[in-house]
Design an enzyme around this catalytic site. Structure first.
Site, mmCIF file in Angstrom:
data_model
loop_
_atom_site.group_PDB
_atom_site.id
_atom_site.type_symbol
_atom_site.label_atom_id
_atom_site.label_comp_id
_atom_site.label_asym_id
_atom_site.label_seq_id
_atom_site.Cartn_x
_atom_site.Cartn_y
_atom_site.Cartn_z
ATOM 1 N N CYS A 92 -7.905 2.274 1.446
ATOM 2 C CA CYS A 92 -9.021 1.567 0.810
ATOM 3 C C CYS A 92 -8.558 0.906 -0.488
ATOM 4 C CB CYS A 92 -10.162 2.545 0.538
ATOM 5 S SG CYS A 92 -11.542 1.833 -0.383
ATOM 6 N N ASP B 44 -11.868 -5.962 -0.534
ATOM 7 C CA ASP B 44 -11.283 -4.861 0.229
ATOM 8 C C ASP B 44 -10.849 -5.381 1.594
ATOM 9 O OD1 ASP B 44 -10.625 -2.362 1.303
ATOM 10 O OD2 ASP B 44 -12.175 -1.377 0.111
ATOM 11 N N SER C 200 0.803 -1.232 0.000
ATOM 12 C CA SER C 200 0.000 0.000 0.000
ATOM 13 C C SER C 200 0.830 1.274 0.000
ATOM 14 C CB SER C 200 -0.940 0.002 1.210
ATOM 15 O OG SER C 200 -1.924 -0.992 1.072
#
Length: 667
Positions: free
Chosen positions: A384, A365, A328
């Site tokens: 997200c 998710d 991420s």
């Protein structure tokens, strides 16, 4: 009957013989005279030079190797003088082992000394002198000197030795030197300045010692020495002094380096900290590390086996050659690409149901049920995944590739160390080049989706990730990352900066950069790193990340407790601070650490606290304690849930599962 001799005939014969003998003597003397004229007149210079060489010996004077110091002048590599006991194999008459046995009665020679000598003997030329013992005490020197007549071909030499006073600290940066091997000698012979290495017995092997070998070595001098018939030096006739090697002033802050290495404890990983405005690398950490002093005189077999066979791979330079999926930490760059390319606006929001459907496949998710309404700020703060699944699908692999490449992803940074790896920034062309079978060369649309969250084929070095963060913090101005800040000439003491100006600028809109930076500040205020940075006396931007190491079976839930420690996820974190005007940007990875907020962010906090405030945190705990903390699941780190949930159903049209092809490469 009386026989009368013919007197005239006898006299004729005598005269003939005398003439032949005279002619022979004349020819012989003529030849001698001709040879004398040839040697004296025509070959005079040649033989005069040879005669002079028999009397005069030209001895190379090896220069002092340059020092290596940190940005504040702390010495990281230096020289010291010591005596060595050396053997010249070509001068030994008789059995070499017997000679060494006799020597061991005069000077202490251990088994490891013998093994090292034998190994060097195999690699060196027979006429070179090789050390059988180094760093002799004054008593040992005196003892051998009294017995020297018994050991022809053995002598005491005064030499300079390399020392790394801080031991393991910054070992992957500094590297080490070692004796010139046969391979090194062949490489030197091919160099333009091969003559400059006459008499040199040590050369840089790894790290900056290798990449700056020419500067550190200096210029060899020479002495003309009158020698006796036995080869003993009588007097020095002339001397051309050697020029010492240049000193390297590094960009590294060695105290920051120590703080970070201490913060890692027994964990494996890497951290790179960069000053955005200059490209100075402030800390370059690869854990575990090693002691470079072991290599200077030839490492013993036991120490080599321990280093080379260790599953922790301490000799691997992780920031430079370890490649990992960014997880991420890639999302801020994806968001910036969306703004610059007009794919999204800051306020444009999506409804996150907790998954993204593509064809017959569901990309989940991190949060079951989804995050609700998510704009760009919340997509970074809450990490997200659905937002970036959709964004990656809208952008396409080649668009992502073209935007990310100027930031340094998937390409060499040009850092001043050897063996840098380029990593993988995927594109359609990359896949066509990487695989041979037509079916493998095809890019499947489903493979694009996981790239948006830093998984799939994405595979970068920690150095590349830190370089990209520094460029973002520097508003798109690209500075070449470097470890050596200044080279100080060994003779004139003139100083030369290694990176005097910027490389280039990425054409970015400042308002878009500000949006991303603000969202990264939100990560430390209210997002996945808020707990770690609570109470900090400065404002920083950051992003946590978790990267999958191996795939698990379909529909099986990820559970770190049930997985081998070396198959658990990697923990990542990127940061810059202070947020208003960044003085430091960093990227780090903790191998198999689990969650970015739990394992990686605290190390970043320790680094920023020291560099900005001079504050030293408590030492990191041992590996088991750290692992227990990692396994205690922290719900604040949404990135971890993302990877765990993502594993279940992401087998996209024949492509790899997200992250399945991107295992950290440390070989």
């Amino acid at each position: 009957m009386t026989e009368f001799k013919n007197t005239e005939r006898e006299l004729h014969r005598f005269r003939l013989r005398l003439s032949v003998a005279g002619m022979f003597v004349f020819i012989c003397f003529g030849l001698l005279a001709a040879r004398f004229v040839w040697l004296q007149a025509y070959r005079h210079d040649h033989y005069a030079a040879q005669a002079e060489e028999n009397r005069i010996s030209v001895v190379p004077v090896v220069p002092n190797r340059g020092l290596i110091v940190d940005r504040k002048g702390v010495v990281l590599a230096r020289n010291f003088a010591a005596y060595t006991l050396e053997i010249t194999p070509s001068k030994i008459r008789g059995d070499l082992d017997s000679l060494i046995d006799e020597l061991s009665k005069v000077v202490d020679i251990q088994l490891k000394d013998r093994r090292r000598f034998r190994r060097q003997l195999e690699e060196s030329k027979n006429f070179e002198s090789l050390p059988i013992r180094t760093r002799l005490s004054d008593e040992e020197v005196a003892h051998f000197t009294a017995q020297r007549f018994r050991f022809p071909g053995v002598d005491i030499q005064a030499r300079l030795f390399r020392q790394y006073p801080l031991g393991t600290v910054a070992s992957h940066v500094i590297g080490y030197i070692g004796r010139v091997s046969q391979r090194d000698a062949e490489r030197i012979d091919e160099m333009e300045d091969a003559a400059n290495y006459n008499g040199t017995t040590y050369i840089g092997k790894e790290g900056l010692e290798k990449s700056y070998e020419k500067q550190l070595h200096g210029v060899t001098g020479y002495e003309e020495v009158e020698v006796s018939a036995s080869g003993r030096a009588v007097r020095t006739l002339s001397r051309t002094p050697a020029t010492p090697g240049s000193n390297l002033i590094l960009s590294i802050d060695i105290e920051l380096q120590k703080v970070v290495e201490q913060a890692f404890g027994n964990q494996r990983g890497a951290l790179i900290a960069i000053e955005p405005s200059t490209g100075d690398i402030l800390a370059y950490v690869s854990m575990p590390n090693f002691d470079p002093n072991l290599f200077v005189e030839g490492i013993d077999q036991q120490s080599w086996d321990e280093l080379n066979t260790s599953p922790d791979k301490p000799l691997v330079n992780r920031p430079l050659s370890g490649t990992y999926p960014p997880g991420s930490t890639y999302k801020p760059f994806m968001a910036l690409a969306a703004l610059e390319l007009g794919k999204r606006t800051p306020n444009q929001a999506i409804a996150d149901p907790g998954y993204f459907n593509f064809g017959n496949h569901k990309f989940r998710d991190d949060k079951e049920g989804g995050h609700g309404t998510v704009d760009m700020f919340r997509s970074i703060v809450q990490s997200c995944d659905t937002y970036y699944y959709m964004l990656a699908n809208d952008m396409g692999v080649d668009t992502m590739h073209d935007f990310m490449q100027p930031f340094g992803f998937g390409r060499l940074t040009g850092i001043d160390l050897d063996h840098e790896k380029a990593g993988v920034l995927p594109s359609m062309q990359w896949k066509r080049n990487a695989y041979k079978k037509p079916a493998q060369q095809k890019w499947y649309a489903g493979e694009t989706i996981s790239l948006g969250i830093g998984q799939g084929y994405n595979s970068f070095t920690p150095l590349q990730l830190a370089h990209a963060v520094a460029t973002l913090a520097n508003n798109g101005v690209v500075m070449k990352p470097h470890l050596v800040k200044i080279v100080e000439d060994g003779g004139t003491r003139a100083r030369t900066a290694t990176v005097p100006k910027e490389s280039f600028r990425i054409p970015l809109q400042q308002k878009n950069i500000d949006v991303i930076k603000n969202a990264m500040v939100g990560v430390t205020r209210e997002g996945t790193a808020a707990k770690v940075f609570a109470g900090a006396a400065y404002l920083s931007g950051g992003k946590t990340g978790t990267a999958q190491v191996v795939s698990i079976k379909k529909n099986e839930k990820y559970n770190a407790n049930r997985i081998d420690e070396r198959h658990r996820d990697h923990a990542l974190y990127i940061a810059f601070a202070p947020a208003e005007q960044p003085k430091i940007a960093l990227a780090l990875i903790v191998e198999n650490g689990g969650w970015g907020a739990t394992a990686a962010a605290p190390i970043a906090r320790a680094a920023l606290d020291y560099y900005l405030l001079g504050k030293r945190n408590a030492p990191a705990g041992d590996a088991p304690a750290a692992k227990d903390a990692i396994l205690a699941r922290d719900d604040a780190d949404a990135d971890t849930h993302a990877v765990a949930a993502m594993r279940a159903e992401q087998d996209s049209e024949g492509g790899p599962k997200a992250g399945g092809e991107s295992q950290g490469n440390q070989e």
